[in-house]
Structure formats: structure tokens, C-alpha cells
Design a protein around this motif. Structure first.
Motif, short mmCIF file in Angstrom:
data_model
loop_
_atom_site.label_atom_id
_atom_site.label_comp_id
_atom_site.label_asym_id
_atom_site.label_seq_id
_atom_site.Cartn_x
_atom_site.Cartn_y
_atom_site.Cartn_z
N THR A 32 62.81 73.48 -3.74
CA THR A 32 63.48 72.93 -2.66
C THR A 32 62.76 73.36 -1.47
N LEU A 33 62.12 74.40 -1.33
CA LEU A 33 61.31 74.71 -0.07
C LEU A 33 60.13 73.92 -0.29
N LEU A 34 59.43 73.49 -1.49
CA LEU A 34 58.24 72.65 -1.52
C LEU A 34 58.49 71.19 -1.01
N VAL A 35 59.51 70.76 -1.44
CA VAL A 35 60.12 69.35 -1.25
C VAL A 35 60.30 69.49 0.30
N SER A 36 61.07 70.43 0.95
CA SER A 36 61.14 70.62 2.53
C SER A 36 59.91 70.63 3.08
N LEU A 37 59.08 71.46 2.80
CA LEU A 37 57.71 71.45 3.40
C LEU A 37 57.11 70.05 3.40
N MET A 38 57.14 69.42 2.20
CA MET A 38 56.55 67.98 2.41
C MET A 38 57.11 67.19 3.34
N TRP A 39 58.57 66.99 3.49
CA TRP A 39 59.28 66.44 4.53
C TRP A 39 58.92 66.81 5.91
N TRP A 40 58.55 67.81 6.01
CA TRP A 40 58.28 68.63 7.17
C TRP A 40 57.06 68.02 7.81
N MET A 41 55.96 67.82 6.83
CA MET A 41 54.67 67.45 6.89
C MET A 41 54.85 66.00 7.41
N PHE A 42 55.65 65.25 6.76
CA PHE A 42 55.53 63.70 7.09
C PHE A 42 56.55 63.46 8.03
N HIS A 43 57.23 64.22 8.68
CA HIS A 43 58.35 64.13 9.60
C HIS A 43 58.15 62.97 10.66
N ASP A 44 56.85 63.08 11.16
CA ASP A 44 56.52 61.81 12.30
C ASP A 44 55.75 60.63 11.52
N SER A 45 56.05 60.72 10.16
CA SER A 45 55.32 59.39 9.44
C SER A 45 56.62 58.94 8.78
N PRO A 46 57.35 58.00 9.37
CA PRO A 46 58.24 57.38 8.88
C PRO A 46 57.91 56.57 7.51
N GLY A 47 58.75 56.85 6.61
CA GLY A 47 58.37 56.10 5.08
C GLY A 47 57.78 56.64 4.28
N THR A 48 56.71 57.89 4.74
CA THR A 48 55.70 58.36 3.88
C THR A 48 56.57 59.41 2.93
N PHE A 49 57.51 59.97 3.53
CA PHE A 49 58.33 60.91 2.67
C PHE A 49 59.03 60.17 1.61
N ASP A 50 59.53 59.09 2.12
CA ASP A 50 60.21 58.20 0.99
C ASP A 50 59.37 57.78 -0.20
#
Length: 245
Positions: A32-50
């Protein structure tokens, strides 16, 4: 194979895990922490986390399950616990299936937590059904468990068991389609990726995320992952004897 013995082994493993809070935290909280970290990394890049979030739900659980299972199984071998168990009326397959069953139950909890947070807290966008994503995430965790059980046969110490992770998992991460779609890989590497289990794990998650559910492609990939799980358990049973003789 004796179901009663298999369940007894699974209950023993779960009892050990219940007392090992750090391992439980690693199995449940770390993905969960790792997925959350990836979400945070791509927070300013819409669509990348998806794009990356779905495949990560296959990769992270498989890696963590691989490490924990391989080390735990090697510990059973090196401390003599496994030899003592085999003095009882227990087949090798009972031991392996008991371990697989225990970690499969952990994988269910892991998948429920990680998928729920990814979908409802991190707003991971998928076209398919959430329950199908959860099923595939469970299979991916069990895949890591099965590969860890098999790989532990080739390690003599816990440190060597940890060393097996980059040898077994990193090539699969590079070729599974996470970094580059598999159809864009060079011909030889694409052929190699076709025989790696994590490729189908990622394909199954990606298929569900894109709306190609179990009836339209992802189901076939999930069945292939299941076949790899059974094959790894069978190979693990075949190699178990030489470490306990």
C-alpha cells in the motif's frame, strides 16, 4: 496429499505470522505504501498513475510475497524444522500446499487493502470490475508465493534466498510490460517475456483496468498465471527432497 495435514500446516504458518507483526506489516502495509508513493510521484501528471497503477498491483505483491516466502521456507529447511516435520506422516506436497494456502489467505487480505486504497483513496481509474481486479491481485500474490517456495530450494542461507529475488524477479519486471509494452520489445526479448509468469500477471491486471474482463482476455491471462502457480508448486515439491535428506 492429505487435506487435514495441509490445513494443519497452513494453520501453523498463520500462527507464526500472527506473532510476527513486522512480517505482517510488510505483507499488508508495504504494498500500500509503495502504490501510494507512486501515486504521489505522478500526482501532477494526470493519467500517468492510471497507466502504471494497475500493473503495480501485480508487481509489488508478487515481489513482497516472493521475498517473505522464500526466506520463511529456507528458515524451515536450515533450522531442521522441515526434517522434523517429515518424520510425521506428511507428504512434500502437503507442506507446500499448506504454505501456499496460508499465504493465499494473506494475499486475499493484502489484495483487499491495496485494491481498496488504490481505487477509493488514490482514485485509480479502471474500466473493469473492482472484484476482478481483486481476484487478479490475489493470484499475483500467490504467484509470488509459489515462485518463492520454488526458488528457496536453490538457496543454502537466508541471505542467498534474498539474493534470489533480483535474479528471479527483476528480469520479469523489466520485460513484463510495466516499463515498455511487450509488443514494442525487441523480438528476442518479446519471446522471452512470453514465458515469464509476471508478464501474464501484468496483462491480466491491465486487461481488467482497460475493461477487458474475465470474458474478454483477462480471464485467459489469469488462467495462465494459475498454471504457473501450479507448475511452481510442482517443481518445488520435486526439489524439496534434496534439502531435507
Amino acid at each position: 496429499m492429505t487435506p487435514r495435514v495441509t490445513f494443519a500446516v497452513a494453520a501453523r504458518v498463520l500462527a507464526q505470522l500472527r506473532r510476527d507483526h513486522r512480517t505482517v506489516a510488510m505483507l499488508i502495509v508495504l504494498p500500500t505504501l509503495l502504490v501510494s508513493l507512486m501515486w504521489w510521484m505522478f500526482h501532477d501528471s494526470p493519467g500517468t498513475f492510471d497507466r502504471f497503477g494497475g500493473p503495480l498491483l501485480a508487481v509489488f505483491p508478487a515481489i513482497i510475497m516472493f521475498i517473505v516466502t522464500s526466506v520463511a521456507t529456507l528458515r524451515e529447511r536450515s533450522t531442521g524444522t522441515l526434517s522434523r516435520l517429515f518424520t510425521m506422516p506428511m507428504a512434500k506436497v502437503d507442506f507446500l500446499l499448506g504454505y501456499a494456502l496460508a499465504f493465499a489467505l494473506i494475499a486475499v487480505v493484502q489484495a483487499l487493502v491495496v485494491v481498496s486504497i488504490a481505487l477509493y483513496a488514490l482514485d485509480l481509474s479502471i474500466e473493469g470490475a473492482a472484484w476482478q481486479l481483486g481476484v487478479v491481485a490475489v493470484l499475483d500474490g500467490v504467484l509470488g508465493t509459489a515462485l518463492g517456495l520454488f526458488a528457496s530450494a536453490f538457496a543454502a542461507t537466508e541471505f542467498q534466498a534474498v539474493q534470489m529475488m533480483p535474479a528471479v524477479m527483476i528480469p520479469q519486471i523489466l520485460l513484463c510490460g510495466l516499463l515498455l509494452p511487450r509488443d514494442q520489445l525487441p523480438t528476442v526479448l518479446h519471446a522471452v517475456s512470453d514465458v515469464l509468469p509476471l508478464s501474464y500477471a501484468v496483462d491480466a491486471v491491465t486487461g481488467v483496468a482497460q475493461g477487458n474482463g474475465f470474458g474478454a482476455g483477462a480471464g485467459t491471462d489469469a488462467l495462465v498465471v494459475t498454471a504457473f502457480i501450479l507448475a511452481a508448486l510442482a517443481l518445488g515439491a520435486a526439489t524439496l527432497k534434496r534439502r531435507t535428506a
